[in-house]
Motif scaffolding. Structure first.
Motif, PDB file in Angstrom:
ATOM      1  N   THR A  56       0.875  -1.166   0.000  1.00  0.00           N
ATOM      2  CA  THR A  56       0.000   0.000   0.000  1.00  0.00           C
ATOM      3  C   THR A  56       0.915   1.219   0.000  1.00  0.00           C
ATOM      4  OG1 THR A  56      -1.699  -1.173   1.254  1.00  0.00           O
ATOM      5  CG2 THR A  56      -1.820   1.231   1.213  1.00  0.00           C
ATOM      6  N   VAL A  57       0.841   2.013  -1.073  1.00  0.00           N
ATOM      7  CA  VAL A  57       1.815   3.083  -1.271  1.00  0.00           C
ATOM      8  C   VAL A  57       1.097   4.402  -1.514  1.00  0.00           C
ATOM      9  CG1 VAL A  57       3.797   3.863  -2.627  1.00  0.00           C
ATOM     10  CG2 VAL A  57       3.389   1.418  -2.333  1.00  0.00           C
ATOM     11  N   ASN A  58       1.470   5.425  -0.750  1.00  0.00           N
ATOM     12  CA  ASN A  58       1.067   6.785  -1.082  1.00  0.00           C
ATOM     13  C   ASN A  58       1.830   7.198  -2.336  1.00  0.00           C
ATOM     14  OD1 ASN A  58       1.343   9.780  -1.114  1.00  0.00           O
ATOM     15  ND2 ASN A  58       0.217   9.681   0.804  1.00  0.00           N
ATOM     16  N   GLU A  59       1.146   7.766  -3.310  1.00  0.00           N
ATOM     17  CA  GLU A  59       1.805   8.103  -4.582  1.00  0.00           C
ATOM     18  C   GLU A  59       2.992   9.042  -4.408  1.00  0.00           C
ATOM     19  OE1 GLU A  59      -1.546   8.171  -8.035  1.00  0.00           O
ATOM     20  OE2 GLU A  59      -1.776   9.661  -6.433  1.00  0.00           O
ATOM     21  N   HIS A  60       2.966   9.840  -3.363  1.00  0.00           N
ATOM     22  CA  HIS A  60       3.994  10.866  -3.183  1.00  0.00           C
ATOM     23  C   HIS A  60       4.948  10.472  -2.052  1.00  0.00           C
ATOM     24  CE1 HIS A  60       2.007  13.394  -6.155  1.00  0.00           C
ATOM     25  NE2 HIS A  60       0.918  12.813  -5.691  1.00  0.00           N
ATOM     26  N   THR A  61       5.596   9.341  -2.281  1.00  0.00           N
ATOM     27  CA  THR A  61       6.505   8.747  -1.310  1.00  0.00           C
ATOM     28  C   THR A  61       7.867   8.514  -1.952  1.00  0.00           C
ATOM     29  OG1 THR A  61       4.701   7.613  -0.154  1.00  0.00           O
ATOM     30  CG2 THR A  61       6.901   6.726   0.167  1.00  0.00           C
ATOM     31  N   GLY A  62       8.923   8.744  -1.183  1.00  0.00           N
ATOM     32  CA  GLY A  62      10.265   8.508  -1.703  1.00  0.00           C
ATOM     33  C   GLY A  62      10.587   9.460  -2.846  1.00  0.00           C
ATOM     34  N   THR A  63      11.514   9.067  -3.689  1.00  0.00           N
ATOM     35  CA  THR A  63      11.785   9.828  -4.916  1.00  0.00           C
ATOM     36  C   THR A  63      10.608   9.591  -5.852  1.00  0.00           C
ATOM     37  OG1 THR A  63      14.170   9.501  -4.608  1.00  0.00           O
ATOM     38  CG2 THR A  63      13.406  10.135  -6.817  1.00  0.00           C
ATOM     39  N   HIS A  64       9.882  10.654  -6.162  1.00  0.00           N
ATOM     40  CA  HIS A  64       8.630  10.430  -6.884  1.00  0.00           C
ATOM     41  C   HIS A  64       8.321  11.574  -7.851  1.00  0.00           C
ATOM     42  CE1 HIS A  64       7.270  12.931  -3.459  1.00  0.00           C
ATOM     43  NE2 HIS A  64       6.370  13.418  -4.319  1.00  0.00           N
ATOM     44  N   VAL A  65       7.427  11.272  -8.761  1.00  0.00           N
ATOM     45  CA  VAL A  65       6.944  12.230  -9.759  1.00  0.00           C
ATOM     46  C   VAL A  65       5.667  12.884  -9.265  1.00  0.00           C
ATOM     47  CG1 VAL A  65       5.927  12.417 -12.078  1.00  0.00           C
ATOM     48  CG2 VAL A  65       7.995  11.049 -11.726  1.00  0.00           C
TER      49      VAL A  65
END
Length: 273
Positions: free
Chosen positions: A89-98
């Motif tokens: 389950t991942v928030n789209e704006h996590t880590g190195t992200h677009v």
């Protein structure tokens, strides 16, 4: 026919096929090198190699809102099932992200709609690390962009303009979010006027930061996001290793995700220098 003769005949045919495929591969590579698609490979061939611009992330990676951006549910285990498998389950704006245009607009491109040709781009690095060491709220300004242009020439068409504030060195500490007692974060970002200048005066297609936001952390209005993303340009946040790439001359490869309706997503980003 003797066994040795058969074996020699097979070897001859295999060698002939190998020579054919080698020649075909060389010709194909030569044809590709004559196109824009080969420019990243050509850049890498000049001796600088490849720089990973992506942070490894897990539940401990800092996020804008402070909550873990990913969770793991192990659906299969090697000891019991013969293979390993996680549901994420991942928030789209996590880590190195677009950040896709849709993130801050009503009808901008979703992440799967970002044109693939804009994901391979010249990397323009604007170094404000010395200033950021003294002032956590500093921003990339039009003067910084003008100074880069004076030193390196025009910003290339389709470029990604990246802020190097040195902030990624703070990963793993509270200093990355750098929240004060009121919960306001303090880290560098793009001034809205710099974003507007890039929109109005250049052909840049992306802006990027080594912090949690395109805007400075103390922004409550997200002016740079609103100036940039609704023009169907995209952003990248939490870039790593900007200190290991030159101010100009590198090519950025953005491995953006391709899920429908996405407002962004974790990406594998690397530079060929």
């Amino acid at each position: 026919m003797c066994d040795v003769c058969v074996m020699n005949s097979v070897k001859d045919r295999m060698l002939s096929r190998r020579s054919f495929f080698r020649a075909g591969a060389a010709a194909g590579a030569g044809a590709v090198l004559g196109t824009g698609l080969a420019r990243p490979a050509m850049a890498a061939s000049h001796g600088g190699g490849v720089v990973d611009m992506t942070h490894t992330y897990d539940e401990s990676f800092p996020t804008y809102f402070g909550e873990p951006g990913i969770s793991y549910d192990k659906g299969a285990d090697f000891a019991n099932d013969g293979f390993n498998l996680y549901s994420l389950t991942v928030n789209e704006h996590t880590g190195t992200h677009v950040d896709a245009p849709l993130h801050f607009s009503a009808d901008g491109h979703s992440v799967d709609e970002i044109p693939v040709e804009s994901l391979v781009c010249a990397l323009v690095k604007v170094d404000i690390a010395a200033r950021a060491a003294e002032d956590a709220d500093t921003t990339v300004t039009p003067d910084d962009l003008k100074a880069w242009i004076a030193a390196h020439g025009d910003i290339p068409e389709g470029a990604c303009v990246a802020m190097d504030s040195g902030w990624s060195a703070k990963i793993g500490s509270d200093g990355f979010r750098n929240a004060d007692d009121d919960g306001v974060m303090h880290f560098p970002g793009f001034h809205v006027e710099a974003a507007q200048m890039l929109v109005e005066e250049t052909g840049a297609r992306a802006i990027a930061t080594d912090t949690l936001s395109l805007d400075p952390g103390n922004s409550a209005s997200f002016d740079a996001h609103y100036a940039w993303l609704p023009t169907n340009r995209y952003g990248i946040e939490n870039l790593a290793n900007l200190g290991n790439v030159p101010a100009s001359g590198a090519t950025l490869i953005v491995g953006a995700p391709k899920h429908a309706r996405g407002t962004g997503g974790p990406a594998r980003v690397f530079a060929m220098v």
